[in-house]
Design a protein around this motif. Sequence first.
Motif, PDB file in Angstrom:
ATOM      1  N   SER A 173      -5.069  -1.377  -3.566  1.00  0.00           N
ATOM      2  CA  SER A 173      -6.107  -0.366  -3.382  1.00  0.00           C
ATOM      3  C   SER A 173      -6.390  -0.125  -1.897  1.00  0.00           C
ATOM      4  O   SER A 173      -5.942  -0.877  -1.015  1.00  0.00           O
ATOM      5  CB  SER A 173      -7.398  -0.822  -4.083  1.00  0.00           C
ATOM      6  OG  SER A 173      -7.870  -2.021  -3.478  1.00  0.00           O
ATOM      7  N   ASP A 174      -7.164   0.931  -1.709  1.00  0.00           N
ATOM      8  CA  ASP A 174      -7.553   1.234  -0.324  1.00  0.00           C
ATOM      9  C   ASP A 174      -8.412   0.127   0.271  1.00  0.00           C
ATOM     10  O   ASP A 174      -8.313  -0.193   1.462  1.00  0.00           O
ATOM     11  CB  ASP A 174      -8.325   2.552  -0.289  1.00  0.00           C
ATOM     12  CG  ASP A 174      -7.422   3.745  -0.592  1.00  0.00           C
ATOM     13  OD1 ASP A 174      -6.175   3.584  -0.523  1.00  0.00           O
ATOM     14  OD2 ASP A 174      -7.959   4.821  -0.884  1.00  0.00           O
ATOM     15  N   LYS A 185       1.858   2.085  -3.340  1.00  0.00           N
ATOM     16  CA  LYS A 185       0.708   2.346  -4.202  1.00  0.00           C
ATOM     17  C   LYS A 185       0.408   1.161  -5.123  1.00  0.00           C
ATOM     18  O   LYS A 185      -0.111   1.325  -6.233  1.00  0.00           O
ATOM     19  CB  LYS A 185       0.927   3.605  -5.060  1.00  0.00           C
ATOM     20  CG  LYS A 185       1.310   4.845  -4.292  1.00  0.00           C
ATOM     21  CD  LYS A 185       0.189   5.298  -3.357  1.00  0.00           C
ATOM     22  CE  LYS A 185       0.576   6.610  -2.660  1.00  0.00           C
ATOM     23  NZ  LYS A 185      -0.495   7.065  -1.732  1.00  0.00           N
ATOM     24  N   ASP A 233      -7.922  -1.845   3.761  1.00  0.00           N
ATOM     25  CA  ASP A 233      -8.965  -1.873   4.798  1.00  0.00           C
ATOM     26  C   ASP A 233      -9.316  -3.311   5.190  1.00  0.00           C
ATOM     27  O   ASP A 233      -9.547  -3.618   6.360  1.00  0.00           O
ATOM     28  CB  ASP A 233     -10.208  -1.151   4.292  1.00  0.00           C
ATOM     29  CG  ASP A 233      -9.973   0.355   4.130  1.00  0.00           C
ATOM     30  OD1 ASP A 233      -8.986   0.857   4.745  1.00  0.00           O
ATOM     31  OD2 ASP A 233     -10.759   0.995   3.424  1.00  0.00           O
ATOM     32  N   TYR A 267       0.828  -1.204   0.000  1.00  0.00           N
ATOM     33  CA  TYR A 267       0.000   0.000   0.000  1.00  0.00           C
ATOM     34  C   TYR A 267       0.861   1.252   0.000  1.00  0.00           C
ATOM     35  O   TYR A 267       0.535   2.253  -0.647  1.00  0.00           O
ATOM     36  CB  TYR A 267      -0.932  -0.032   1.201  1.00  0.00           C
ATOM     37  CG  TYR A 267      -1.856   1.161   1.273  1.00  0.00           C
ATOM     38  CD1 TYR A 267      -2.979   1.240   0.442  1.00  0.00           C
ATOM     39  CD2 TYR A 267      -1.629   2.206   2.180  1.00  0.00           C
ATOM     40  CE1 TYR A 267      -3.837   2.327   0.506  1.00  0.00           C
ATOM     41  CE2 TYR A 267      -2.480   3.289   2.246  1.00  0.00           C
ATOM     42  CZ  TYR A 267      -3.583   3.343   1.414  1.00  0.00           C
ATOM     43  OH  TYR A 267      -4.424   4.426   1.461  1.00  0.00           O
TER      44      TYR A 267
END
Length: 366
Positions: free
Chosen positions: A125-126, A122, A130, A119
Amino acid sequence: MPSIKFLAALVALLTLGLQGAAAASLETAVAAYHTLPREYRLDGIVEAVNRTTVSAQTQGQVQEIYYDVDDFVEKNALIARLKDTEHRARVSQAAADLKSATARLQQAKDEHERVSGLYRKKNVSDSAMDKATADLASAQAAFESATARLEQAQEQLAYTEIRAPYSGIVTHRHVELGEIASPGSPVMSGISLDELRVKVDVPQSIIPAIRQRDSEGVPGARVRVYLPGDGVIETGNITVFPYADLGSNTFKVRIELPTQPGDKLRALFPGMFVKTGFIVGDKSELTVPRRAVVHRSEVTGVYVVGTEGRVSFRQVRLGRTLPDAYAILSGLTAGERVALDPIAAGVTLKEQVLARMEEVGEGGHD
């Protein structure tokens, strides 16, 4: 030639002289008034500070009982054991669940660390980040839940061993081998003789004197507990209940006895009656030494030595017993002398009586 009357009188005088000398040699003490504490005597009941009924804290069949009524039990000693097969199985299951939760937690930590690295670059993904965070939190919660279940199972297993909360004597056994014990069902009752106290019902008329305090607010009331065998304990460690009994209008007062019992307290057991004396003032009482008082069958008296050496036995009525004296309610007056050796005084009195009888007998013959 001297007459017979003259010789008899001479013998009587010599005898009286010897008796007077014997009476003069008696050790005596003077009956006198002394200012003594004014006591209010009441009956009290000895009770144990620690009185407990040990109950089961889990369910199980009674497998072993190690003590019975009147046995002495040390603190933390095992008094009974419940069948623990089911509880051990629960501990094993909880331990296995904890191992599984630990493995899942470690896997979630590794996954969270891997996703966090990607993360930061990059590369994920978010939503993926999560999800890894949520999985880690879920694994942590599952680990804590498994740990709690194992602790609970171990605690329930420990409850199958019922132990004594303090050292004492067993007074009741409530279970038998093979019975099923449930949480809260009594197993054994016991008392401790290390800490005793006396409970007294006190009339409301003397409660103000018992509750009195000095200028610094320290309770000033004193109370004496009269033990079997003439022992006396004086203490100010008392507790007055803040309400009166509706039927008798008396207040309950607890008298704490020393926490380190000595030889005086070895004869005390819960449930016994003892005399207590609440000191509520001072008064003047006529006293004589204890060794001057003699008991003859049902008669209590003293030997009084008169001014001319005459010894007489006087019946008296005793009041309270003091450490080295008796209070005299009637039979004596202040200033009279009493013999401290009743045996010697009794011999002297007998000699005087025989001499008087001889004097009277010879006086009747010329």
